[in-house]
Design a protein around this motif. Structure first.
Motif, PDB file in Angstrom:
ATOM      1  N   PHE A  26       0.765  -1.206   0.031  1.00 56.94           N
ATOM      2  CA  PHE A  26       0.291  -0.038  -0.046  1.00 56.94           C
ATOM      3  C   PHE A  26       0.935   1.368   0.055  1.00 56.94           C
ATOM      4  O   PHE A  26       0.658   2.272  -0.639  1.00 56.94           O
ATOM      5  CB  PHE A  26      -0.911   0.051   1.037  1.00 56.94           C
ATOM      6  CG  PHE A  26      -1.854   1.332   1.187  1.00 56.94           C
ATOM      7  CD1 PHE A  26      -3.066   1.220   0.501  1.00 56.94           C
ATOM      8  CD2 PHE A  26      -1.471   2.300   1.815  1.00 56.94           C
ATOM      9  CE1 PHE A  26      -3.811   2.196   0.425  1.00 56.94           C
ATOM     10  CE2 PHE A  26      -2.429   3.589   2.039  1.00 56.94           C
ATOM     11  CZ  PHE A  26      -3.697   3.465   1.090  1.00 56.94           C
ATOM     12  N   GLY A  27       2.063   1.070   0.595  1.00 58.71           N
ATOM     13  CA  GLY A  27       2.752   2.490   0.939  1.00 58.71           C
ATOM     14  C   GLY A  27       3.506   2.674  -0.636  1.00 58.71           C
ATOM     15  O   GLY A  27       3.781   3.753  -0.706  1.00 58.71           O
ATOM     16  N   VAL A  28       3.651   1.662  -1.232  1.00 60.21           N
ATOM     17  CA  VAL A  28       4.533   1.961  -2.555  1.00 60.21           C
ATOM     18  C   VAL A  28       3.526   1.734  -3.803  1.00 60.21           C
ATOM     19  O   VAL A  28       3.669   2.720  -4.678  1.00 60.21           O
ATOM     20  CB  VAL A  28       5.672   0.998  -2.907  1.00 60.21           C
ATOM     21  CG1 VAL A  28       6.241   1.139  -4.163  1.00 60.21           C
ATOM     22  CG2 VAL A  28       6.578   0.954  -1.667  1.00 60.21           C
ATOM     23  N   ALA A  29       2.686   1.022  -4.102  1.00 59.61           N
ATOM     24  CA  ALA A  29       1.991   0.819  -5.139  1.00 59.61           C
ATOM     25  C   ALA A  29       0.335   1.407  -4.727  1.00 59.61           C
ATOM     26  O   ALA A  29      -0.393   1.254  -5.830  1.00 59.61           O
ATOM     27  CB  ALA A  29       1.607  -0.856  -5.312  1.00 59.61           C
ATOM     28  N   ARG A  30       0.139   1.840  -3.761  1.00 62.06           N
ATOM     29  CA  ARG A  30      -0.810   2.354  -3.294  1.00 62.06           C
ATOM     30  C   ARG A  30      -2.206   1.778  -3.676  1.00 62.06           C
ATOM     31  O   ARG A  30      -3.373   2.355  -4.255  1.00 62.06           O
ATOM     32  CB  ARG A  30      -1.153   3.823  -4.230  1.00 62.06           C
ATOM     33  CG  ARG A  30       0.044   4.792  -4.062  1.00 62.06           C
ATOM     34  CD  ARG A  30       0.229   5.147  -2.585  1.00 62.06           C
ATOM     35  NE  ARG A  30       1.260   6.098  -2.234  1.00 62.06           N
ATOM     36  CZ  ARG A  30       1.672   6.324  -1.022  1.00 62.06           C
ATOM     37  NH1 ARG A  30       0.971   5.937   0.000  1.00 62.06           N
ATOM     38  NH2 ARG A  30       2.748   7.348  -0.965  1.00 62.06           N
ATOM     39  N   VAL A 230      -1.718  -2.683  10.444  1.00 57.95           N
ATOM     40  CA  VAL A 230      -1.370  -1.640   9.394  1.00 57.95           C
ATOM     41  C   VAL A 230      -2.013  -0.403   9.943  1.00 57.95           C
ATOM     42  O   VAL A 230      -1.238   0.594  10.056  1.00 57.95           O
ATOM     43  CB  VAL A 230      -1.616  -2.092   8.238  1.00 57.95           C
ATOM     44  CG1 VAL A 230      -1.255  -0.804   7.348  1.00 57.95           C
ATOM     45  CG2 VAL A 230      -0.809  -3.198   7.623  1.00 57.95           C
ATOM     46  N   VAL A 231      -3.212  -0.310  10.198  1.00 60.10           N
ATOM     47  CA  VAL A 231      -4.012   0.858  10.645  1.00 60.10           C
ATOM     48  C   VAL A 231      -3.599   1.343  11.906  1.00 60.10           C
ATOM     49  O   VAL A 231      -3.388   2.542  12.251  1.00 60.10           O
ATOM     50  CB  VAL A 231      -5.371   0.571  10.494  1.00 60.10           C
ATOM     51  CG1 VAL A 231      -6.254   1.681  11.028  1.00 60.10           C
ATOM     52  CG2 VAL A 231      -5.739   0.297   8.987  1.00 60.10           C
ATOM     53  N   ILE A 232      -3.305   0.659  12.718  1.00 61.19           N
ATOM     54  CA  ILE A 232      -2.941   0.912  14.237  1.00 61.19           C
ATOM     55  C   ILE A 232      -1.516   1.693  14.202  1.00 61.19           C
ATOM     56  O   ILE A 232      -1.282   2.477  14.865  1.00 61.19           O
ATOM     57  CB  ILE A 232      -3.003  -0.351  15.127  1.00 61.19           C
ATOM     58  CG1 ILE A 232      -4.589  -0.805  15.386  1.00 61.19           C
ATOM     59  CG2 ILE A 232      -2.416   0.166  16.495  1.00 61.19           C
ATOM     60  CD1 ILE A 232      -4.460  -1.753  16.205  1.00 61.19           C
ATOM     61  N   GLY A 236       2.429   2.022   5.590  1.00 59.82           N
ATOM     62  CA  GLY A 236       3.453   2.535   4.923  1.00 59.82           C
ATOM     63  C   GLY A 236       4.780   2.538   5.756  1.00 59.82           C
ATOM     64  O   GLY A 236       5.743   2.703   5.330  1.00 59.82           O
ATOM     65  N   SER A 237       4.603   2.472   7.191  1.00 64.53           N
ATOM     66  CA  SER A 237       5.680   2.474   8.084  1.00 64.53           C
ATOM     67  C   SER A 237       6.110   1.047   8.583  1.00 64.53           C
ATOM     68  O   SER A 237       5.159   0.534   9.363  1.00 64.53           O
ATOM     69  CB  SER A 237       5.266   3.287   9.362  1.00 64.53           C
ATOM     70  OG  SER A 237       6.380   3.428   9.845  1.00 64.53           O
ATOM     71  N   LEU A 238       7.230   0.543   8.294  1.00 64.60           N
ATOM     72  CA  LEU A 238       7.679  -0.679   9.013  1.00 64.60           C
ATOM     73  C   LEU A 238       7.658  -0.665  10.145  1.00 64.60           C
ATOM     74  O   LEU A 238       7.169  -1.742  10.954  1.00 64.60           O
ATOM     75  CB  LEU A 238       8.975  -1.198   8.271  1.00 64.60           C
ATOM     76  CG  LEU A 238       8.834  -1.572   6.755  1.00 64.60           C
ATOM     77  CD1 LEU A 238      10.280  -1.936   6.251  1.00 64.60           C
ATOM     78  CD2 LEU A 238       7.880  -2.694   6.399  1.00 64.60           C
TER      79      LEU A 238
END
Length: 318
Positions: A26-30, A230-232, A236-238
């Motif tokens: 999601f962070g790269v390919a959106r 991911v949402v919590i 896009g942040s590892l």
């Protein structure tokens, strides 16, 4: 309670590695890959295939499955996702939904509906533990899973931060068209990122098969956990994914500490709470900050009181 916090933290390692691929894509390919959980289960079944039919160790089978999943992700991006991404936001979602259905039914056709597990193939590791105190013990397998998650995320973060490929990924994530003009093959970046996401999903699926049992239709539940982590933690942040996974695991373990039926409810409640806070934060930023947002409520209340007072006075005079 301390034991619940510790077990939740270790469980968060699994959620972190499960969610890392979803966050990366999601962070790269959106776009959100709705087949993410099913891809994790597919990776686990590939390892089961190597263990059951080729008498391989689960760890060696997992290592062997990594290039298979990478190539599968690379090909999926090239021949499926690349085409659908040009069709707007909705078409990739529908495509990944269809891919999830294909994986589920393909696994059902190939392996049947029986529940499978890798626990029987890793010996005492599936249940053995270290005693920290008389009342607190930690399982060896959860610790290993947590260490694998941290090492994997640290290694991936170093690659994205220090390597030439990482710079290409960051440029593509910011503006793929501008990156293309600078000589970066954005399409190839997407393919490599998808391959990495497939590998991360497969590792998570194998960890799940070692900790518990899996079935061909276990993917959607894992997708929910990955999406919540991911949402919590922040899309896009590892590092955010790691913290989000730990927060989700701790919430579930603490909920189960009070009542076993609250295991999933506590995690979902934390997800909704974070979602609500972020929604309100966006509204506050839109009007100039939390102070302006909160003051708007008091001003609206004073306006309503002014509008009500004349009506009351007119009613009393009549």
């Amino acid at each position: 309670m301390l034991d619940a916090l510790l077990q939740g933290t270790l469980l968060g390692g699994y959620y972190a590695i499960l969610a890392a691929g979803l966050s990366l894509m999601f962070g790269v390919a959106r776009f959100i890959n709705l087949a993410h959980g099913d891809i994790a289960i597919l990776g686990a079944f590939i390892v089961l295939l190597g263990v059951e039919y080729f008498n391989m160790s689960p760890w060696f089978a997992m290592i062997g499955a990594i290039p298979i999943m990478y190539v599968l992700g690379w090909l999926t991006q090239k021949y499926v996702f690349d085409r659908t991404q040009r069709g707007g936001f909705l078409l990739p979602l529908l495509t990944t939904f269809g891919l999830a259905a294909v994986i589920q039914n393909g696994l059902f056709a190939g392996f049947g509906s029986d529940i499978r597990s890798l626990a029987d193939y890793i010996g005492d590791l599936s249940w053995d533990s270290w005693d920290l105190t008389d009342e607190i013990s930690v399982g060896k397998l959860p610790v290993i899973v947590f260490v694998i998650a941290v090492v994997t995320l640290v290694g991936l973060q170093l690659v994205l931060s220090l390597s030439r490929f990482g710079r290409a990924v960051r440029a593509t994530a910011l503006d793929p068209e501008a990156a293309q003009l600078c000589g970066i093959d954005s399409a190839e970046v997407y393919r490599k990122i998808t391959g990495i996401a497939f590998v991360l999903s497969a590792i998570a699926g194998v960890m799940l098969a070692m900790r518990a049992s899996i079935a061909p239709y276990s993917g959607p539940a894992q997708l929910i956990f990955a999406f919540e982590a991911v949402v919590i933690g922040g899309i896009g942040s590892l590092w955010g994914t790691l913290l989000g996974g730990i927060a989700l695991g701790v919430a579930q373990s603490v909920g189960a500490f009070f009542d076993p039926q609250w295991f999933q409810l506590a995690g979902h409640s934390l997800f909704l709470l974070v979602l609500g806070v972020r929604f309100l934060n966006q509204k506050a930023l839109h009007v100039g900050g939390w102070r302006a947002y909160l003051s708007s409520f008091s001003s609206d209340k004073r306006t309503a009181e002014k509008n009500i007072t004349p009506v009351k006075e007119r009613g009393a005079s009549q």
